[in-house]
Design a protein around this motif. Structure first.
Motif, short mmCIF file in Angstrom:
data_model
loop_
_atom_site.label_atom_id
_atom_site.label_comp_id
_atom_site.label_asym_id
_atom_site.label_seq_id
_atom_site.Cartn_x
_atom_site.Cartn_y
_atom_site.Cartn_z
N PRO A 1 9.99 1.45 -15.17
CA PRO A 1 10.17 2.24 -13.87
C PRO A 1 10.34 1.25 -12.61
O PRO A 1 9.13 0.58 -12.55
N PHE A 2 10.96 1.58 -11.81
CA PHE A 2 11.20 0.47 -10.74
C PHE A 2 11.95 1.25 -9.53
O PHE A 2 12.95 1.34 -9.21
N ALA A 3 11.04 1.62 -8.52
CA ALA A 3 11.45 2.41 -7.35
C ALA A 3 12.06 1.57 -6.51
O ALA A 3 13.13 2.24 -5.69
N PRO A 4 11.75 0.15 -6.12
CA PRO A 4 12.75 -0.44 -5.25
C PRO A 4 13.93 -0.90 -5.57
O PRO A 4 14.54 -1.88 -4.90
N LEU A 5 14.55 -0.29 -6.73
CA LEU A 5 15.88 -1.05 -7.11
C LEU A 5 16.82 -1.02 -6.18
O LEU A 5 17.47 -2.18 -5.84
N ARG B 1 3.06 5.32 -2.34
CA ARG B 1 3.52 4.12 -2.41
C ARG B 1 2.86 3.50 -1.08
O ARG B 1 2.25 2.38 -1.29
N LEU B 2 2.93 4.08 -0.14
CA LEU B 2 2.35 3.80 1.02
C LEU B 2 0.87 3.49 0.94
O LEU B 2 0.16 2.40 1.58
N GLU B 3 0.16 4.50 0.53
CA GLU B 3 -1.09 4.18 0.25
C GLU B 3 -1.63 3.08 -0.41
O GLU B 3 -2.55 2.28 -0.11
N ARG B 4 -1.08 2.67 -1.37
CA ARG B 4 -1.25 1.63 -2.32
C ARG B 4 -0.83 0.17 -1.60
O ARG B 4 -1.76 -0.41 -1.54
N TYR B 5 0.25 0.07 -0.93
CA TYR B 5 0.53 -1.09 -0.21
C TYR B 5 -0.48 -1.20 1.09
O TYR B 5 -0.86 -2.41 1.31
N VAL C 1 -5.71 -5.61 -6.89
CA VAL C 1 -4.42 -5.80 -6.35
C VAL C 1 -3.14 -5.74 -7.01
O VAL C 1 -2.29 -5.01 -6.71
N ASP C 2 -3.29 -6.26 -8.32
CA ASP C 2 -2.16 -6.46 -9.37
C ASP C 2 -1.81 -4.90 -9.73
O ASP C 2 -0.84 -4.56 -9.88
N THR C 3 -3.03 -3.98 -10.08
CA THR C 3 -2.86 -2.63 -10.30
C THR C 3 -2.26 -1.88 -9.43
O THR C 3 -1.27 -1.17 -9.51
N LEU C 4 -2.43 -2.17 -8.19
CA LEU C 4 -1.76 -1.04 -6.79
C LEU C 4 -0.56 -1.73 -6.89
O LEU C 4 0.35 -0.78 -6.62
N LEU C 5 0.05 -3.06 -7.02
CA LEU C 5 1.23 -3.42 -6.81
C LEU C 5 2.31 -2.81 -8.05
O LEU C 5 3.40 -2.56 -7.93
N GLU C 6 1.61 -3.00 -9.34
CA GLU C 6 2.26 -2.41 -10.31
C GLU C 6 2.49 -0.94 -10.20
O GLU C 6 3.61 -0.44 -10.67
N ASP C 7 1.60 -0.18 -9.82
CA ASP C 7 1.76 1.07 -9.84
C ASP C 7 2.69 1.42 -8.63
O ASP C 7 3.71 2.48 -8.78
N ALA C 8 2.87 0.83 -7.54
CA ALA C 8 3.53 1.26 -6.31
C ALA C 8 4.98 1.01 -6.68
O ALA C 8 5.84 1.66 -6.03
N ARG C 9 5.40 0.08 -7.49
CA ARG C 9 7.00 -0.17 -7.77
C ARG C 9 7.27 0.66 -8.67
O ARG C 9 8.64 1.03 -9.02
N GLU C 10 6.56 1.56 -9.48
CA GLU C 10 7.07 2.73 -10.52
C GLU C 10 7.07 4.03 -9.75
O GLU C 10 7.73 4.84 -10.11
#
Length: 514
Positions: free
Chosen positions: A149-153, A459-463, A443-452
């Motif tokens: 899953p990749f939201a920023p495509l 997404r905003l909350e995680r970033y 940080v890794d977990t937040l970045l990985e979750d946010a891109r899905e």
């Protein structure tokens, strides 16, 4: 055109024939001035024909376009695709415009888009973008399947590397022989690393330019670009020094623009080696920098001090709770004391008989050496001795890639594609393209979750949380935002600087009297 026909015909002959008979659907009448164009741009950036190798200039000049563009809110926007839909976690569909032809007369359709995008997806520039397949559903629909899953495509498909080229632009070996796109301007002549001459595309599907032709010239020297503008040899001079703004604004016949852009100047630490393997020392170095003084005294107040990667003036992805100038010498001294680095005021601190002495690498661009020297003074005031070494850019990169550095001071575009997934390239423990050795599981977990995730608020909350964490961990110390300085002749009308520099908006420009 079938694959068989494409293999058997002489592409260059076909292209030349098309150019001669159809005139590329481009205005064949260039202005008859000594420089061969009625609008001339001077910039230090060297162009390249291939979008995969320095394709920003051909995109900015309006020669090439992607399925997705970037609007003036720094968000993904329709370009060659009119819209797109995320049909499932890993499946997307892009609906293409139906009224578009390439500059060589070839039809733009899903087959052409897939051919071009497949070349992009297979390139090293896209190796970290998890695209599994690109397929033509029908003549006007392209399906893209991702491995995860990749939201920023859509944002990644707005990148300069993902522009769509004509099938006849790419040779059988995959090399670009001609830069043939779909934009409002077509290439008339191209001298790599030197200049490009373009002509208006009269059959452009969007706003047809008022300008008949544009000449882009590489002018390395800042002062030469300025002089050419003042002497009437350019209509636009880009990337001028901040210290020239006052003089330019007082010069008759010139308009000056100072738009903020999503770029930062920052100090990156080697978090794997002493002394910056200690979070307290990194944080102390960051807090010792008086960003307000730097922006006001060195950069004439044209840029803002910064501590995070995104500017709130450009995008809501910026965490609004970050303090812009966290200058705190008292806290610096406490952090260094706690880390075991002690000493008296005015002297370099020591620990176990070793001085707290470090080297900062940088290169001569974007006022970096000048700022580094001021930071050197700021850190000396709290007992950190800094040796600033200014190298050629390539030499600095070699040192950095070999992990032979204490810290390096550089500049980086934070919305090179309009999505905060770019933060993974700054901070993710394995995906970061910025060498520093930093890793944080949260940080890794937040970045990985946010891109899905599909929901923007989630997404905003995680970033925002990522930005809060890395300010404290300080793998890098962000120092300033960035402002471009652009000057034009005062008879230029319709120019609006783009917030991410993705295009110059030449199709909207006219000259008095036109």
């Amino acid at each position: 055109m079938t694959d068989e026909r494409r293999r058997t015909m002489d592409r260059r002959t076909a292209l030349q024939t098309t150019l001669g008979t159809a005139a590329l659907a481009v205005s064949g009448c260039l202005a008859n001035d000594e420089n061969g164009a009625d609008f001339r741009i001077g910039s230090p950036w060297k162009p390249n024909r291939d979008p995969l190798d320095g394709g920003s200039t051909i995109r900015r000049l309006g020669i090439t376009e992607g399925l997705v563009g970037v609007d003036y809110d720094a968000s993904p926007a329709p370009e060659l695709a009119t819209d797109w839909e995320r049909r499932s976690d890993r499946e997307w569909e892009f609906t293409l415009r139906e009224d578009v032809t390439f500059h060589d007369g070839e039809a733009f359709d899903a087959t052409a888009a897939v051919d071009s995008l497949t070349r992009t997806v297979d390139a090293p520039a896209f190796e970290d973008v998890p695209i599994d397949a690109v397929e033509a559903v029908d003549e006007t629909t392209v399906a893209v399947t991702t491995e995860t899953p990749f939201a920023p495509l859509p944002a990644h498909l707005s990148r300069n590397e993902a522009v769509i080229l004509s099938p006849r632009a790419v040779d059988d070996d995959g090399s670009v022989t001609e830069t043939i796109g779909t934009g409002p301007f077509a290439v008339e002549s191209f001298n790599p690393n030197t200049e490009i001459l373009t002509a208006r595309n009269d059959d452009y599907y969007g706003q047809v330019p008022a300008l008949e032709s544009v000449r882009y010239e590489v002018v390395d020297d800042d002062q030469t670009r300025r002089m050419k503008l003042e002497n009437g040899e350019l209509e636009m001079a880009r990337i001028l020094p901040h210290e020239t703004v006052d003089a330019l604004e007082s010069t008759g016949g010139i308009d000056v623009y100072t738009p903020p852009v999503p770029r930062i100047r920052f100090l990156a630490f080697d978090t794997d080696s002493e002394p910056f393997d200690d979070r307290r020392v990194r944080r102390a170095a960051s807090l010792a920098i008086d960003r307000q003084t730097i922006t006001e005294s060195l950069l004439d107040g044209l840029v803002d001090p910064a501590v995070g990667p995104f500017s709130p003036s450009i995008t809501e992805w910026a965490n609004p709770d970050l303090e812009s100038n966290p200058y705190d010498p008292d806290q610096v001294r406490t952090l260094l004391d706690d880390a075991g680095w002690t000493g008296t005021a005015g002297e370099t601190r020591t620990r176990d008989g070793v001085e707290l002495s470090v080297e900062f690498l940088t290169f001569d661009a974007r006022s970096l050496p000048l700022i580094a020297e001021v930071m050197q003074d700021h850190l000396a005031a709290v007992g950190i001795s800094v040796d600033v070494r200014t190298l050629e850019y390539s030499a600095m990169i070699d040192r950095v890639n070999q992990r032979s550095f204490d810290a390096y001071f550089t500049s980086w575009g934070t919305l090179w594609y309009p999505d905060p997934d770019r933060l993974a390239e700054l901070y993710h423990s394995t995906a970061a393209s910025i060498p520093h050795g930093y890793g944080n599981d949260r940080v890794d977990t937040l970045l990985e979750d946010a891109r899905e995730l599909d929901e923007r608020a989630a997404r905003l909350e995680r970033y925002h949380e990522v930005q809060s964490i890395v300010v404290e961990d300080a793998p890098i110390a962000v120092v300033t935002d960035y402002t471009n300085v652009i000057a034009t002749a005062d008879d230029v009308r319709g120019y609006e600087p783009h917030p991410t520099e993705s295009h110059y908006g030449l199709e909207a420009i006219s000259m008095d009297g036109e």
